[in-house]
Write a protein that holds these residues in place. Structure first.
Motif, PDB file in Angstrom:
ATOM      1  N   ARG A 301       0.839  -1.195   0.000  1.00  0.00           N
ATOM      2  CA  ARG A 301       0.000   0.000   0.000  1.00  0.00           C
ATOM      3  C   ARG A 301       0.875   1.247   0.000  1.00  0.00           C
ATOM      4  O   ARG A 301       1.903   1.301   0.676  1.00  0.00           O
ATOM      5  N   GLN A 302       0.457   2.283  -0.730  1.00  0.00           N
ATOM      6  CA  GLN A 302       1.222   3.512  -0.853  1.00  0.00           C
ATOM      7  C   GLN A 302       0.304   4.724  -0.790  1.00  0.00           C
ATOM      8  O   GLN A 302      -0.860   4.656  -1.197  1.00  0.00           O
ATOM      9  N   ALA A 303       0.854   5.828  -0.315  1.00  0.00           N
ATOM     10  CA  ALA A 303       0.129   7.099  -0.323  1.00  0.00           C
ATOM     11  C   ALA A 303       1.143   8.214  -0.476  1.00  0.00           C
ATOM     12  O   ALA A 303       2.245   8.165   0.091  1.00  0.00           O
ATOM     13  N   ARG A 304       0.785   9.206  -1.247  1.00  0.00           N
ATOM     14  CA  ARG A 304       1.660  10.356  -1.451  1.00  0.00           C
ATOM     15  C   ARG A 304       1.565  11.289  -0.242  1.00  0.00           C
ATOM     16  O   ARG A 304       0.464  11.606   0.229  1.00  0.00           O
ATOM     17  N   LEU A 305       2.723  11.740   0.277  1.00  0.00           N
ATOM     18  CA  LEU A 305       2.747  12.593   1.462  1.00  0.00           C
ATOM     19  C   LEU A 305       3.379  13.935   1.151  1.00  0.00           C
ATOM     20  O   LEU A 305       4.476  14.007   0.581  1.00  0.00           O
ATOM     21  N   ASP A 306       2.696  14.986   1.552  1.00  0.00           N
ATOM     22  CA  ASP A 306       3.230  16.348   1.544  1.00  0.00           C
ATOM     23  C   ASP A 306       2.964  16.913   2.937  1.00  0.00           C
ATOM     24  O   ASP A 306       1.823  17.218   3.277  1.00  0.00           O
ATOM     25  N   ALA A 307       4.016  17.021   3.749  1.00  0.00           N
ATOM     26  CA  ALA A 307       3.855  17.414   5.147  1.00  0.00           C
ATOM     27  C   ALA A 307       4.592  18.713   5.424  1.00  0.00           C
ATOM     28  O   ALA A 307       5.721  18.922   4.968  1.00  0.00           O
ATOM     29  N   ASP A 308       3.938  19.564   6.186  1.00  0.00           N
ATOM     30  CA  ASP A 308       4.521  20.838   6.585  1.00  0.00           C
ATOM     31  C   ASP A 308       4.302  20.980   8.091  1.00  0.00           C
ATOM     32  O   ASP A 308       3.162  21.103   8.543  1.00  0.00           O
ATOM     33  N   GLN A 309       5.381  20.929   8.858  1.00  0.00           N
ATOM     34  CA  GLN A 309       5.292  20.959  10.316  1.00  0.00           C
ATOM     35  C   GLN A 309       6.249  22.011  10.865  1.00  0.00           C
ATOM     36  O   GLN A 309       7.290  22.283  10.268  1.00  0.00           O
ATOM     37  N   GLN A 310       5.909  22.559  12.006  1.00  0.00           N
ATOM     38  CA  GLN A 310       6.789  23.535  12.635  1.00  0.00           C
ATOM     39  C   GLN A 310       6.549  23.555  14.137  1.00  0.00           C
ATOM     40  O   GLN A 310       5.500  23.129  14.631  1.00  0.00           O
ATOM     41  N   GLY A 311       7.553  24.016  14.831  1.00  0.00           N
ATOM     42  CA  GLY A 311       7.440  24.061  16.281  1.00  0.00           C
ATOM     43  C   GLY A 311       8.662  24.709  16.891  1.00  0.00           C
ATOM     44  O   GLY A 311       9.633  25.049  16.197  1.00  0.00           O
ATOM     45  N   GLY A 312       8.611  24.889  18.189  1.00  0.00           N
ATOM     46  CA  GLY A 312       9.741  25.509  18.855  1.00  0.00           C
ATOM     47  C   GLY A 312       9.534  25.586  20.349  1.00  0.00           C
ATOM     48  O   GLY A 312       8.540  25.072  20.892  1.00  0.00           O
ATOM     49  N   TRP A 313      10.466  26.224  21.003  1.00  0.00           N
ATOM     50  CA  TRP A 313      10.414  26.367  22.458  1.00  0.00           C
ATOM     51  C   TRP A 313      11.043  27.703  22.857  1.00  0.00           C
ATOM     52  O   TRP A 313      11.890  28.256  22.146  1.00  0.00           O
ATOM     53  N   LEU A 314      10.594  28.201  24.008  1.00  0.00           N
ATOM     54  CA  LEU A 314      11.093  29.459  24.558  1.00  0.00           C
ATOM     55  C   LEU A 314      11.290  29.251  26.057  1.00  0.00           C
ATOM     56  O   LEU A 314      10.410  28.700  26.731  1.00  0.00           O
ATOM     57  N   GLN A 315      12.438  29.713  26.559  1.00  0.00           N
ATOM     58  CA  GLN A 315      12.789  29.427  27.953  1.00  0.00           C
ATOM     59  C   GLN A 315      13.405  30.639  28.648  1.00  0.00           C
ATOM     60  O   GLN A 315      14.596  30.907  28.512  1.00  0.00           O
ATOM     61  N   PRO A 316      12.620  31.395  29.410  1.00  0.00           N
ATOM     62  CA  PRO A 316      13.190  32.443  30.256  1.00  0.00           C
ATOM     63  C   PRO A 316      13.699  31.834  31.562  1.00  0.00           C
ATOM     64  O   PRO A 316      13.182  30.814  32.034  1.00  0.00           O
ATOM     65  N   SER A 317      14.691  32.466  32.149  1.00  0.00           N
ATOM     66  CA  SER A 317      15.240  31.971  33.409  1.00  0.00           C
ATOM     67  C   SER A 317      15.842  33.130  34.193  1.00  0.00           C
ATOM     68  O   SER A 317      16.186  34.179  33.639  1.00  0.00           O
ATOM     69  N   VAL A 318      15.970  32.914  35.500  1.00  0.00           N
ATOM     70  CA  VAL A 318      16.635  33.868  36.369  1.00  0.00           C
ATOM     71  C   VAL A 318      17.509  33.082  37.337  1.00  0.00           C
ATOM     72  O   VAL A 318      17.085  32.051  37.876  1.00  0.00           O
ATOM     73  N   SER A 319      18.753  33.542  37.519  1.00  0.00           N
ATOM     74  CA  SER A 319      19.707  32.863  38.384  1.00  0.00           C
ATOM     75  C   SER A 319      20.129  33.784  39.517  1.00  0.00           C
ATOM     76  O   SER A 319      20.387  34.983  39.292  1.00  0.00           O
ATOM     77  N   TRP A 320      20.183  33.210  40.700  1.00  0.00           N
ATOM     78  CA  TRP A 320      20.699  33.908  41.874  1.00  0.00           C
ATOM     79  C   TRP A 320      21.744  33.010  42.516  1.00  0.00           C
ATOM     80  O   TRP A 320      21.422  31.936  43.017  1.00  0.00           O
ATOM     81  N   ARG A 321      22.995  33.441  42.418  1.00  0.00           N
ATOM     82  CA  ARG A 321      24.103  32.645  42.916  1.00  0.00           C
ATOM     83  C   ARG A 321      24.062  31.250  42.295  1.00  0.00           C
ATOM     84  O   ARG A 321      24.205  31.120  41.094  1.00  0.00           O
ATOM     85  N   ARG A 322      23.828  30.218  43.100  1.00  0.00           N
ATOM     86  CA  ARG A 322      23.848  28.858  42.562  1.00  0.00           C
ATOM     87  C   ARG A 322      22.454  28.316  42.241  1.00  0.00           C
ATOM     88  O   ARG A 322      22.305  27.145  41.891  1.00  0.00           O
ATOM     89  N   HIS A 323      21.434  29.142  42.337  1.00  0.00           N
ATOM     90  CA  HIS A 323      20.061  28.738  42.059  1.00  0.00           C
ATOM     91  C   HIS A 323      19.612  29.299  40.706  1.00  0.00           C
ATOM     92  O   HIS A 323      19.885  30.462  40.391  1.00  0.00           O
ATOM     93  N   THR A 324      18.884  28.486  39.937  1.00  0.00           N
ATOM     94  CA  THR A 324      18.299  28.936  38.676  1.00  0.00           C
ATOM     95  C   THR A 324      16.843  28.488  38.613  1.00  0.00           C
ATOM     96  O   THR A 324      16.537  27.306  38.824  1.00  0.00           O
ATOM     97  N   LEU A 325      15.959  29.419  38.336  1.00  0.00           N
ATOM     98  CA  LEU A 325      14.545  29.137  38.104  1.00  0.00           C
ATOM     99  C   LEU A 325      14.230  29.403  36.636  1.00  0.00           C
ATOM    100  O   LEU A 325      14.620  30.446  36.096  1.00  0.00           O
ATOM    101  N   GLY A 326      13.543  28.473  36.000  1.00  0.00           N
ATOM    102  CA  GLY A 326      13.234  28.642  34.586  1.00  0.00           C
ATOM    103  C   GLY A 326      11.872  28.100  34.231  1.00  0.00           C
ATOM    104  O   GLY A 326      11.268  27.308  34.968  1.00  0.00           O
ATOM    105  N   LEU A 327      11.362  28.538  33.089  1.00  0.00           N
ATOM    106  CA  LEU A 327      10.082  28.080  32.561  1.00  0.00           C
ATOM    107  C   LEU A 327      10.244  27.877  31.067  1.00  0.00           C
ATOM    108  O   LEU A 327      10.649  28.796  30.344  1.00  0.00           O
ATOM    109  N   ARG A 328       9.956  26.656  30.607  1.00  0.00           N
ATOM    110  CA  ARG A 328      10.060  26.376  29.170  1.00  0.00           C
ATOM    111  C   ARG A 328       8.677  26.073  28.608  1.00  0.00           C
ATOM    112  O   ARG A 328       7.959  25.217  29.127  1.00  0.00           O
ATOM    113  N   GLY A 329       8.316  26.790  27.553  1.00  0.00           N
ATOM    114  CA  GLY A 329       7.073  26.539  26.839  1.00  0.00           C
ATOM    115  C   GLY A 329       7.372  26.010  25.454  1.00  0.00           C
ATOM    116  O   GLY A 329       8.265  26.518  24.767  1.00  0.00           O
TER     117      GLY A 329
END
Length: 415
Positions: A301-329
């Motif tokens: 069995r066969q089917a012709r495929l034309d796929a268009d996909q996209q995505g990404g991520w964004l990650q802000p962070s704040v560091s204080w001395r040896r601690h880092t808090l971050g959020l990734r979406g």
């Protein structure tokens, strides 16, 4: 001067991640190791199910993260200067693979490099088994990331980990610029040619002034696939689940893709040092993924495929001395078109079907504490919306990264 610049760039903190390969420094052989272990509160999918994100053709080493304690990564690396211009790197490691998959040790890096032409260079030529240089997140190890889980686009578009045999020529960290090209044998997902190859070009720029450091980069990757399978569960690595009494388990439908793959992306990192103790960071990456070819199976069995996909991520962070808090979406969108009489069946079997129009998303809040120079702890809350059913899970882990020999803080040049 060039070596001082390299060392400066590797010390910019979490907003400027280190990469999975490097140029050894002058001096004795460098021996390094790392271990990353994480406890997770829940599975992504049940043990008798397959991890298949709606609308995506998956593969490579994109195993689902599992409940309980797992070693996400264990690495042992050796780097040495053969002479003033020639160097060699060997790295052996394991990647956590779910239910024992991916736990066997393999050679991830084994390459020779040659550096020359300091004016206006330097130019660097590397040949062997390597990870890519075009995407910082794709080349980063599990201990280098702020979060324990790899970005969703890396899992879907590149099978999480990219290691292939090839050659790389690039203009290396000159006045903040790096640019080059890579040619690959084509064994790493999403390619599957083992000879016809894949290739990419990339460029990035690092700039700093006062308390601010910025990196910007872009790349383009092209590959061919011939009867490419999802080797996690099929394609000669058949995974036949055995369900407990009262439950059912379905055999994995082994569909293949033959055609062209084109991917391009941009990435950026920003770091702003408020004071000696406080640092703010922002990093992210966006990718566009296209497939043009045929989806087929063993019965013709066969089917012709034309796929268009996209995505990404964004990650802000704040560091204080040896601690880092971050959020990734993170987010991913798919637009797949299959045509032919077998299109409905193959769309369902391959995972390309996404009738509900679900757009996978994931949000991760993380706290990382650098307890010692070589030991860090992290705690995460993960809201996972990659599948139709949302899931909230928690993770606690430890990262150990150390120089075994020589006992010195002076390291080779990460790139």
């Amino acid at each position: 001067m060039i070596r001082k610049t390299f060392m400066l760039l590797t010390g910019l903190g979490m907003a400027m991640p280190t990469f999975g390969h490097y140029i050894p420094g002058d001096g004795p052989v460098e021996l390094s190791a790392s271990v990353v272990a994480t406890w997770r509160s829940d599975d992504i999918v049940e043990q008798n199910d397959y991890w298949q994100i709606p609308g995506a053709l998956m593969g490579g080493h994109a195993w689902p993260y599992e409940k309980g304690v797992a070693v996400d990564e264990a690495l042992l690396g050796l780097g040495a200067r053969i002479n003033e211009r020639t160097f060699a790197v060997i790295e052996v490691g394991t990647h956590g693979g779910g239910d024992g998959h991916g736990d066997s040790a393999e050679v991830q890096h084994a390459y020779l490099g040659f550096q020359c032409c300091e004016e206006p260079g330097p130019w660097v030529l590397e040949v062997g088994r390597m990870s890519s240089a075009f995407s910082p997140s794709l080349a980063a190890h599990a201990g280098d990331r702020l979060t324990s889980e790899s970005p969703l686009v890396n899992d879907v578009f590149f099978g999480r980990d990219f290691h292939d045999e090839g050659v790389r020529l690039w203009w290396h960290e000159t006045a903040g610029w790096s640019a080059g090209a890579e040619y690959w044998r084509g064994k790493a997902f999403p390619a599957n040619t083992d000879g016809d190859g894949a290739w990419d070009v990339f460029a990035r720029h690092a700039w700093s002034a006062g308390p601010t450091s910025i990196t910007l980069g872009g790349w383009y990757y092209q590959a061919d696939a011939i009867a490419r399978a999802d080797h996690r569960y099929g394609g000669g690595h058949t995974h036949t689940p055995v369900a407990p009494p009262g439950a059912t388990a379905e055999a994995f439908p082994d569909t293949r893709f033959t055609g062209d793959v084109d991917v391009y992306g941009i990435h950026a990192g920003l770091e702003y040092r408020l004071s000696t103790d406080w640092v703010m960071g922002l990093e992210g990456e966006w990718m566009h993924f296209a497939m043009d070819g045929t989806v087929h199976d063993a019965v013709g069995r066969q089917a012709r495929l034309d796929a268009d996909q996209q995505g990404g991520w964004l990650q802000p962070s704040v560091s204080w001395r040896r601690h880092t808090l971050g959020l990734r979406g993170e987010m991913l969108t798919t637009d797949n078109h299959l045509t032919g009489s077998a299109a409905p069946v193959l769309a369902e079997d391959s995972g390309l079907a996404n009738a509900s129009g679900h757009d996978p998303m994931r949000y991760t809040a993380v706290w990382r504490y650098q307890w010692r120079p070589d030991v860090a702890f992290r705690a995460e809350v993960i809201q996972d919306e990659t599948l139709a059913d949302d899931e909230l899970r928690f993770a606690f882990g430890v990262v150990w990264q150390g120089r075994l020999w020589p006992q010195s803080r002076i390291r080779g040049h990460q790139h």
